[in-house]
Design a protein around this motif. Structure first.
Motif, PDB file in Angstrom:
ATOM      1  N   GLN A 241       0.832  -1.206   0.000  1.00 29.23           N
ATOM      2  CA  GLN A 241       0.000   0.000   0.000  1.00 29.23           C
ATOM      3  C   GLN A 241       0.867   1.257   0.000  1.00 29.23           C
ATOM      4  N   GLN A 242       1.928   1.234   0.814  1.00 33.17           N
ATOM      5  CA  GLN A 242       2.779   2.422   0.863  1.00 33.17           C
ATOM      6  C   GLN A 242       3.462   2.668  -0.491  1.00 33.17           C
ATOM      7  N   GLU A 245       0.972   4.083  -2.837  1.00 33.98           N
ATOM      8  CA  GLU A 245       0.662   5.494  -2.580  1.00 33.98           C
ATOM      9  C   GLU A 245       1.770   6.400  -3.125  1.00 33.98           C
ATOM     10  N   PRO A 279      -4.986   1.900  -4.369  1.00 29.87           N
ATOM     11  CA  PRO A 279      -4.390   3.030  -3.632  1.00 29.87           C
ATOM     12  C   PRO A 279      -3.676   4.033  -4.543  1.00 29.87           C
ATOM     13  N   ARG A 282      -6.299   6.278  -6.024  1.00 32.39           N
ATOM     14  CA  ARG A 282      -6.894   7.138  -4.997  1.00 32.39           C
ATOM     15  C   ARG A 282      -5.972   8.324  -4.701  1.00 32.39           C
ATOM     16  N   VAL A 283      -4.683   8.023  -4.482  1.00 32.76           N
ATOM     17  CA  VAL A 283      -3.743   9.095  -4.138  1.00 32.76           C
ATOM     18  C   VAL A 283      -3.549  10.036  -5.324  1.00 32.76           C
TER      19      VAL A 283
END
Ligand code: ZN
Length: 326
Positions: A241-242, A245, A279, A282-283
């Motif tokens: 996820q990181q 992002e 993600p 989204r970011v």
């Protein structure tokens, strides 16, 4: 277009050289590959490339061939046909590959860095077809890119444009291969995901990942982090996820810079699928100004053959000046 209808495509990688005889629709008529063995030196690798090309053109008259398209690890000066000093080809420095191959083969040669070639390949044969503005990013061991802007590949001075993986996303972040800190590549490439996964195994924070690598952090790669995440490993999920992002921030920057109609994400890490794309989208959408929010951010369509198809696409630009649409 006369009798000319074929291109010999060469995908020069750090571990393998692949070659194919193709038509301009991207159909493969012949193909072959061999190990690169760059440690044996330039002359040996040149010999292997020439050998593969000879295999591809055996029995084919020269006047049926447009020439040889080569995708090579970057950085590459596409205007002068020189490979500058790729980390994946140690010992290669300012190699005039285009001229060397033209001399030995007696055919026109076009050279591009592999990520730029892949962008052209996706534009001509893949998910970028029909668009005049495409941002392509490949996320694998490293992160590279190619920009199609106003219907042409953006080259820049010395053909060095679109080294997207080396934009700084986190000042003071992890060290990158390029020597800088906090590059997109250092934060979100397959190498970065593996590095974080190995650290989590060492710290005892990733039980499922640890089991997948039998407790050996040096065996962690991005694919295994993905498997662990799919099996419910919270640390592995957090790592992906990181990284996703950070890739969302990188994509937001590309949207602002180039205003593409579509952003395409290729490379091995893109196969993480929704775990990456959800993600990242989204970011990216949170961070862009309103006019960019609807731009699709999609997986690239071509897989293992993207390098070869990109090398074919180098010949769809008839003037050699990268301005004719496929
Ligand atoms: Zn870097």
């Amino acid at each position: 277009m006369g009798p000319r209808s074929l291109v010999i495509a060469v995908d020069l990688g750090g571990t393998q050289v692949r070659a194919a005889l193709c038509d301009l629709e991207g159909n493969f008529l012949r193909r072959a590959e061999c190990p690169t063995k760059p440690e044996e030196g330039l002359e040996a690798v040149l010999g292997r490339i020439v050998g593969l090309v000879e295999q591809m053109r055996s029995g084919i008259a020269n006047d049926r061939l447009f020439g040889v398209g080569v995708g090579s690890p970057g950085p590459v000066d596409a205007r002068s046909g020189v490979i500058i000093s790729p980390p994946n080809l140690p010992g290669w420095h300012e190699v005039a590959l285009q001229a060397l191959l033209e001399e030995r083969l007696g055919l026109p040669v076009r050279l591009a860095n592999d990520a730029n070639a892949a962008a052209l390949g996706e534009w001509a044969f893949g998910a970028g077809r029909g668009h005049r503005n495409v941002a392509y990013v490949t996320i694998s061991t490293g992160i590279g890119g190619g920009i199609i802007a106003d219907g042409r590949l953006l080259l820049g001075h010395r053909g060095l444009a679109a080294e997207v993986g080396h934009m700084t996303l986190l000042p003071g972040g992890p060290r990158c291969n390029c020597g800088n800190y906090g590059c997109w590549e250092a934060l979100a490439s397959g190498t970065a995901i593996a590095r974080e996964g190995a650290a989590a195994v060492r710290a005892g924070r990733a039980p499922i990942l640890s089991r997948l690598v039998e407790g050996m952090p040096e065996r962690v790669d991005a694919r295994r982090v993905g498997e662990a995440a799919a099996q419910g490993d919270e640390a592995a999920r957090g790592i992906i996820q990181q990284a996703a992002e950070y890739s969302g921030i990188g994509v937001a920057n590309l949207l602002h810079l180039y205003s593409p109609e579509i952003v395409l994400i290729g490379g091995g890490v893109s196969r993480l699928g929704d775990r990456l794309f959800v993600p990242m989208r989204r970011v990216a959408r949170q961070r862009v100004m309103p006019p960019y929010r609807e731009v699709p951010i999609e997986p690239a369509a071509l897989r293992a053959d993207v390098g070869l198809l990109g090398a074919v696409a180098l010949f769809l630009e008839e003037d050699g000046g990268k301005s004719v649409e496929p």
